[in-house]
Design a protein around this motif. Sequence first.
Motif, short mmCIF file in Angstrom:
data_model
loop_
_atom_site.label_atom_id
_atom_site.label_comp_id
_atom_site.label_asym_id
_atom_site.label_seq_id
_atom_site.Cartn_x
_atom_site.Cartn_y
_atom_site.Cartn_z
N GLY A 1 3.05 13.06 -11.48
CA GLY A 1 3.67 14.23 -11.54
C GLY A 1 5.13 14.21 -10.90
N ILE A 2 5.91 15.43 -11.02
CA ILE A 2 7.24 15.31 -10.27
C ILE A 2 7.21 15.38 -8.91
N LEU A 3 7.40 14.39 -8.24
CA LEU A 3 7.21 14.31 -6.52
C LEU A 3 8.79 14.46 -6.20
N PRO A 4 9.06 14.79 -4.88
CA PRO A 4 10.25 15.14 -4.19
C PRO A 4 10.71 13.46 -4.18
N ARG A 5 11.77 12.98 -5.15
CA ARG A 5 12.11 11.72 -5.04
C ARG A 5 12.69 11.08 -3.75
N LYS A 6 13.61 12.08 -3.26
CA LYS A 6 14.36 11.74 -2.08
C LYS A 6 13.21 11.35 -0.71
N LYS A 7 12.30 12.12 -0.72
CA LYS A 7 11.48 12.12 0.42
C LYS A 7 10.43 11.09 0.37
N VAL A 8 9.80 10.88 -0.90
CA VAL A 8 8.88 9.82 -1.20
C VAL A 8 9.67 8.59 -1.13
N GLY A 9 10.89 8.34 -1.72
CA GLY A 9 11.60 7.04 -1.75
C GLY A 9 11.96 6.69 -0.38
N THR A 10 12.29 7.70 0.58
CA THR A 10 12.68 7.33 1.92
C THR A 10 11.13 7.07 2.78
N ILE A 11 10.12 7.41 2.41
CA ILE A 11 9.05 7.19 3.15
C ILE A 11 8.70 5.47 2.60
N GLY A 12 8.83 5.07 1.31
CA GLY A 12 8.79 4.01 0.93
C GLY A 12 9.59 2.93 1.29
N LEU A 13 10.96 3.22 1.60
CA LEU A 13 11.86 2.41 2.25
C LEU A 13 11.65 2.05 3.75
N ILE A 14 11.19 3.14 4.43
CA ILE A 14 10.78 3.02 5.88
C ILE A 14 9.46 2.15 6.06
N ALA A 15 8.54 2.05 5.28
CA ALA A 15 7.50 1.46 5.38
C ALA A 15 7.75 0.05 4.99
N LEU A 16 8.67 -0.26 4.15
CA LEU A 16 9.28 -1.63 3.62
C LEU A 16 9.72 -2.15 4.84
N GLY A 17 10.64 -1.43 5.49
CA GLY A 17 11.37 -1.86 6.59
C GLY A 17 10.52 -2.39 7.67
N LEU A 18 9.63 -1.43 7.96
CA LEU A 18 8.62 -1.98 9.01
C LEU A 18 7.76 -3.11 8.65
N GLY B 1 0.67 -1.29 -0.02
CA GLY B 1 0.10 -0.05 -0.13
C GLY B 1 0.87 1.32 -0.04
N ILE B 2 1.93 1.25 0.82
CA ILE B 2 2.70 2.47 1.10
C ILE B 2 4.02 2.40 0.11
N SER B 3 4.89 1.18 0.30
CA SER B 3 6.24 1.23 -0.07
C SER B 3 6.12 0.76 -1.52
N ALA B 4 5.49 0.12 -1.99
CA ALA B 4 5.43 -0.27 -3.59
C ALA B 4 4.90 0.87 -4.47
N HIS B 5 3.69 1.68 -3.81
CA HIS B 5 3.23 2.74 -4.60
C HIS B 5 4.32 4.06 -4.71
N CYS B 6 4.87 4.21 -3.39
CA CYS B 6 5.73 5.28 -3.35
C CYS B 6 6.98 4.95 -4.28
N LEU B 7 7.42 3.88 -4.51
CA LEU B 7 8.61 3.56 -5.29
C LEU B 7 8.23 3.71 -6.66
N ASP B 8 7.01 3.27 -7.08
CA ASP B 8 6.43 3.25 -8.50
C ASP B 8 6.35 4.81 -8.89
N ALA B 9 6.03 5.60 -7.68
CA ALA B 9 5.56 6.97 -7.94
C ALA B 9 7.00 7.76 -8.52
N VAL B 10 8.00 7.50 -7.97
CA VAL B 10 9.43 8.12 -8.28
C VAL B 10 10.13 7.26 -9.12
N GLY B 11 10.27 5.97 -8.99
CA GLY B 11 11.17 5.30 -9.74
C GLY B 11 11.03 4.67 -11.03
N GLY B 12 9.59 4.53 -11.37
CA GLY B 12 9.40 4.08 -12.54
C GLY B 12 9.45 4.97 -13.80
#
Length: 230
Positions: A81-98, A64-75
């Motif tokens: 649109g253009i999102l803050p890559r570092k911020k969104v990517g970090t949120i995705g990785l934290i969610a995945l870590g949890l 729900g969080i990690s995959a969609h965040c990574l898709d938004a900035v990594g695909g």
Amino acid sequence: MQQDRTSEWFVPKFGSRNFRISIGILFLPYTSIIISFTVWGSLSGPFSLERLGAICLLYFLALGISAHCLDAVGGKTKPWGILPRKKVGTIGLIALGLACSIGLYYAFLDSPLLIPIGIAEVFLLFAYNLELFGGKFHNNTSVLISWAILPIFAGSAIQTNSISLEAILLCILATFLTYILIITSRKYKELKQSLADSSLTCKKELILKTISFGTVTGTIIFFLLRIFPN
């Protein structure tokens, strides 16, 4: 390629653009379907409510969080649109870590079958959403495995450290629903972006809503029947 999906049906029509994107990026109806599949797996045999809640939370964080965040900035496409890559990517990785922490806790407790399932999910999460290996895994098969089959396997594994026959049979239904969802969603997105016939767009939207709400409603009924069998 930049796209704008803020006009799609699952995105709130109110609030600031940042708020609408923050909710829309979670694809909540589709995420709810995936979580429903984990419930199916958990309810396919003996279950505890604690583990049911844990696997639902795990998949909300991971897909729900990690995959969609990574898709938004990594695909290659930029659906929001253009999102803050570092911020969104970090949120995705934290969610995945949890999510991985939850999975590893139960894996080492008494459900080691979660480990190969988790490895497969994490691999597909990165390979699909970041379009690694030349986009080789960015296809319908990966989605069907990651969204339909593995969630049911994980739901069953966290409860009994096994894959029940009932869980395998439920995978057939989940795979069918997910395939219809993929095909319809792709066509719906194309129609929205091309500003095509609104009646056809509405028909596709109705199918998506029916699958989403129908799956969640059916899951709630399934849960209640297991909790209150008589």
